[in-house]
Scaffold this active site. Structure first.
Site, mmCIF file in Angstrom:
data_model
loop_
_atom_site.group_PDB
_atom_site.id
_atom_site.type_symbol
_atom_site.label_atom_id
_atom_site.label_comp_id
_atom_site.label_asym_id
_atom_site.label_seq_id
_atom_site.Cartn_x
_atom_site.Cartn_y
_atom_site.Cartn_z
ATOM 1 N N ASP A 1 -29.802 -28.164 -19.806
ATOM 2 C CA ASP A 1 -30.110 -27.703 -18.454
ATOM 3 C C ASP A 1 -31.555 -27.998 -18.047
ATOM 4 O O ASP A 1 -32.268 -27.112 -17.606
ATOM 5 C CB ASP A 1 -29.819 -26.187 -18.417
ATOM 6 N N ASN B 1 -31.197 -25.368 -30.351
ATOM 7 C CA ASN B 1 -30.963 -24.440 -29.248
ATOM 8 C C ASN B 1 -29.489 -24.474 -28.869
ATOM 9 O O ASN B 1 -28.961 -25.533 -28.524
ATOM 10 C CB ASN B 1 -31.797 -24.808 -28.018
ATOM 11 N N GLU B 2 -28.858 -23.317 -28.959
ATOM 12 C CA GLU B 2 -27.486 -23.121 -28.508
ATOM 13 C C GLU B 2 -26.498 -24.159 -29.034
ATOM 14 O O GLU B 2 -25.739 -24.755 -28.260
ATOM 15 C CB GLU B 2 -27.440 -23.042 -26.982
ATOM 16 N N ASN C 1 -29.927 -15.845 -27.106
ATOM 17 C CA ASN C 1 -29.995 -16.189 -25.688
ATOM 18 C C ASN C 1 -28.848 -15.432 -25.015
ATOM 19 O O ASN C 1 -27.679 -15.721 -25.287
ATOM 20 C CB ASN C 1 -29.782 -17.694 -25.482
ATOM 21 N N TYR D 1 -27.090 -13.522 -21.457
ATOM 22 C CA TYR D 1 -27.079 -13.472 -19.987
ATOM 23 C C TYR D 1 -26.086 -12.445 -19.443
ATOM 24 O O TYR D 1 -25.478 -12.669 -18.408
ATOM 25 C CB TYR D 1 -26.801 -14.876 -19.432
ATOM 26 N N TYR E 1 -24.530 -14.586 -16.087
ATOM 27 C CA TYR E 1 -23.330 -15.428 -16.171
ATOM 28 C C TYR E 1 -22.071 -14.599 -16.375
ATOM 29 O O TYR E 1 -20.962 -15.065 -16.131
ATOM 30 C CB TYR E 1 -23.467 -16.462 -17.298
ATOM 31 N N GLU F 1 -33.939 -15.861 -24.883
ATOM 32 C CA GLU F 1 -33.608 -16.082 -23.472
ATOM 33 C C GLU F 1 -32.879 -14.874 -22.916
ATOM 34 O O GLU F 1 -32.000 -14.310 -23.575
ATOM 35 C CB GLU F 1 -32.695 -17.311 -23.282
ATOM 36 N N TRP G 1 -36.381 -15.895 -19.944
ATOM 37 C CA TRP G 1 -36.073 -17.231 -19.434
ATOM 38 C C TRP G 1 -36.237 -17.216 -17.932
ATOM 39 O O TRP G 1 -35.525 -16.493 -17.279
ATOM 40 C CB TRP G 1 -34.641 -17.634 -19.811
ATOM 41 N N LYS H 1 -34.749 -19.327 -12.613
ATOM 42 C CA LYS H 1 -34.941 -18.091 -13.389
ATOM 43 C C LYS H 1 -36.408 -17.798 -13.664
ATOM 44 O O LYS H 1 -36.740 -16.867 -14.389
ATOM 45 C CB LYS H 1 -34.152 -18.152 -14.695
HETATM 46 C C1 GCB Z 1 -29.432 -21.450 -21.691
HETATM 47 C C2 GCB Z 1 -30.185 -22.659 -22.116
HETATM 48 C C3 GCB Z 1 -31.280 -23.013 -21.130
HETATM 49 C C4 GCB Z 1 -30.771 -22.830 -19.714
HETATM 50 C C5 GCB Z 1 -30.427 -21.382 -19.517
HETATM 51 C C6 GCB Z 1 -29.884 -21.078 -18.115
HETATM 52 O O1 GCB Z 1 -28.751 -20.807 -22.434
HETATM 53 O O2 GCB Z 1 -30.705 -22.560 -23.415
HETATM 54 O O3 GCB Z 1 -31.671 -24.331 -21.370
HETATM 55 O O4 GCB Z 1 -31.683 -23.263 -18.774
HETATM 56 O O5 GCB Z 1 -29.437 -21.019 -20.421
HETATM 57 O O6 GCB Z 1 -30.659 -20.759 -17.246
HETATM 58 O O7 GCB Z 1 -28.681 -21.186 -17.937
#
Ligand code: GCB
Length: 605
Positions: A167, A417-418, A472, A474, A478, A512, A557, A576
């Site tokens: 991303d 990462n992820e 990470n 959300y 999300y 994140e 993040w 973000k």
């Molecule tokens: C994530 C990623 C990061 C993205 C972020 C997002 O999990 O590691 O690169 O920018 O989410 O904002 O969706």
């Protein structure tokens, strides 16, 4: 061992560096014909472009911004007569994502990986006391065998397009400083330190690699220039009495001077400013100089207007000032090793850095951030191409650790990462990656990787490799965003309870958590994308963090809004940021300032 020295180019009694930053020639090569047609003998009809910078955002033509494929840079470099008899290099802070270097038309070297240095030894092909043509064939295509991972597709009109599995915008080019470097024939090739603290004294073990046989000595000078330790030999111990350790947000840097001697004659001298500190993970604490620290800070990007991912010294300064203003003490170099000057600044400012290799996109998805939470599986580590990917990944880890190992600021390595860890196929891959970092780092810093939403206590097959568990998450963005945020909080707590149940006795860190927020939107009561919702979301996350004693840090993040590929999920980039892309505060920045300034260094000790 690496073929090339990774030491940062510096002037000394025996070394010279000349900046090659400035306007270079650039020419795009969509048919990859340049090499055959000998563009290395001189670019015709080229444009001029600044170095360091990404090329993408200078132009008004979308075909150039989105350009994917081969492209060439060229400049003329004057090499002084006095340098004859020495080694001469051109050193690129990076060439993204891969490059071949030519000097006076002759191919010198090539390098894979866009976020670590490329060193070209031009000694044999240099014309002294004359200008020399340096040409670089760069390629920015994404594949699944190189990091970061993605695809390159060909559109019906024949043009190539980058499809990242990550991303952030696929910025590329000569994005970091370029230097002409002279060192003596017999030179300091590598230098490594490890620190121990005993009461008020420090013991620094060191090792030096040189290209010759002459004896070596290492001197340590304090900030006043007084010699505080001296040792001879390629390996040894330096004892510093009444040491002033490098501390979180209170740095102190000693100058280490490494010399190769021939009697009293200095054959080579290399100096580096180094902070003396220890890093350990003990039970669920992160200790710096044997004292616990709670990480407060950001996931960042190298990203700004116009120059894209290009190293921007002004932006670097502003970023540190903004971070200090919020009360932060740390950041992660998401999602690639940053330009070396940024680590030097972090050393100077006393910031803690989690250094991340560019192993991002290890989940086959163009919207990984969305799809990971759907339970989708892509068998990423079972592909025919996985061995090749692993090889490139291990090489990047070696280059990163070799480049960054002496920085006091680097307190942990983030090795992926992820990635897709819900499949057992990831296990042997992880074993090799984690073992490599352990083997290479004499300081044995903690290793981690950032776990994606669906890497949960019950589904992740790889968390056991991490010394620090980095999540990470959300919840409330999300998943279950907006008015459902109360359910999000509950689900979040349920996950954290499950981790707690496992009793891992390791520190957890949020690498994140965040919510896209338009700096223009205000709404009472909140809606998603408004500044009010960002605050509501962050407060919910912090309530969760504050409830678990094993959570030892929060890196939101993102530090600032940043550019991504265009799409229905992104409004001209990822929003973000706690700061805008121009580094002005959103409301949340004030909230962080209040929270972080009031949390003690050893919060939850
Ligand atoms: C994530 C990623 C990061 C993205 C972020 C997002 O999990 O590691 O690169 O920018 O989410 O904002 O969706």
């Amino acid at each position: 061992m690496l073929e090339n020295s990774m030491l940062y180019p510096r002037n000394s009694k025996t070394r010279r560096t000349v900046s090659l930053d400035g306007m270079w020639k650039i020419k795009f090569d969509p048919d990859s014909e340049g090499r055959e047609k000998r563009w290395q003998d001189g670019l015709k009809d080229a444009d001029l472009i600044p170095v360091p910078a990404s090329f993408a955002d200078f132009y008004t033509d979308k075909d150039i911004r989105e350009y994917t494929g081969d492209f060439w840079y060229e400049t003329d470099v004057f090499v002084p007569e006095e340098w004859k008899g020495n080694k001469v290099f051109v050193r690129f802070g990076c060439a993204t994502h891969r490059a071949v270097v030519f000097v006076n038309g002759k191919e010198i070297t090539s390098h894979e990986g866009g976020f670590l240095p490329l060193l070209a030894d031009i000694t044999e092909n240099t014309r002294f006391n004359e200008f020399n043509r340096v040409s670089v064939l760069v390629n920015n295509e994404l594949t699944v065998t190189n990091i970061p991972c993605g695809e390159t597709r060909v559109l019906k009109n024949g043009k190539k397009m980058s499809k990242p599995y990550f991303d952030f915008y696929n910025y590329s080019g000569l994005q970091r400083p370029v230097k002409l470097v002279m060192v003596p024939e017999e030179y300091v090739f590598d230098f490594t330190v490890d620190h121990k603290l005993f009461g008020s004294d420090a013991e620094v073990s060191y090792s030096v690699v040189t290209t010759g046989k002459h004896p070596v000595e290492v001197r340590v000078l304090d900030e006043e220039g007084r010699e505080v330790a001296l040792s001879s030999g390629r390996e040894g111990k330096l004892v510093i009495k009444n040491v002033r350790p490098w501390e979180v947000l209170d740095s102190y840097l000693y100058t280490f001077a490494v010399r190769i001697l021939d009697g009293s004659r200095i054959i080579d001298e290399y100096t580096e400013e180094i902070g003396i500190r220890t890093v350990e993970v003990v039970h669920d604490s992160i200790l710096i100089n044997q004292k616990p620290v709670y990480l407060k800070g950001f996931g960042k990007h190298e990203d700004s207007d116009i120059v894209g991912r290009g190293f921007n010294i002004g932006m670097m300064k502003r970023d540190f000032e903004c971070m200090k203003w919020t009360g932060a003490n740390s950041f992660r170099t998401s999602h690639y090793p940053y330009s070396e000057e940024i680590y030097q600044m972090a050393d100077r400012e006393g910031f803690l850095v989690i250094d991340e290799v560019a192993a991002v996109g290890m989940f086959e998805s163009l919207m990984n951030f969305m799809e990971a939470s759907t339970g989708k599986k892509t068998a990423f580590f079972e592909k025919e191409t996985t061995p090749q990917l692993l090889e490139n990944h291990l090489k990047a880890i070696e280059e990163m650790i070799t480049r960054d190992k002496n920085h006091a600021c680097v307190i942990a390595w983030s090795l992926l990462n992820e990635p897709e860890t819900t499949d057992k196929a990831a296990v042997p891959y992880f074993e090799k990656v984690f073992a490599k970092a352990h083997e290479l780092d004499v300081q044995k810093r903690p290793r981690t990787f950032a776990l994606v939403m669906n890497s949960l206590p019950g589904t992740c097959s790889c968390y056991q490799f991490a010394d620090i568990i980095s999540l990470n998450r959300y919840y409330g963005w999300y998943m279950m965003g907006g008015y459902e945020i109360s359910d999000a909080e509950e689900a979040f707590r349920r996950e954290m309870d499950e981790w707690k149940e496992l009793g891992l006795d390791r520190p957890f860190l949020f690498t994140e958590y965040g919510a896209d927020t338009s700096a223009m939107e205000h709404k009472l009561p909140s809606v998603m994308w408004s500044q009010e919702y960002q605050m509501e979301y962050l407060k919910m996350c912090h309530r969760v963090f504050d409830s678990y004693s094993f959570i030892k840090g929060e890196q939101v993040w993102n530090f600032a809004d940043f550019q991504t590929t265009e799409g229905i999920m992104r409004v001209n980039g990822n929003k973000k940021g706690i700061f805008t892309r121009q580094r002005q505060p959103k409301d949340a920045a004030w909230y962080f300032r209040e929270r972080w300034k009031s949390l003690p260094r050893d919060y939850k000790k």
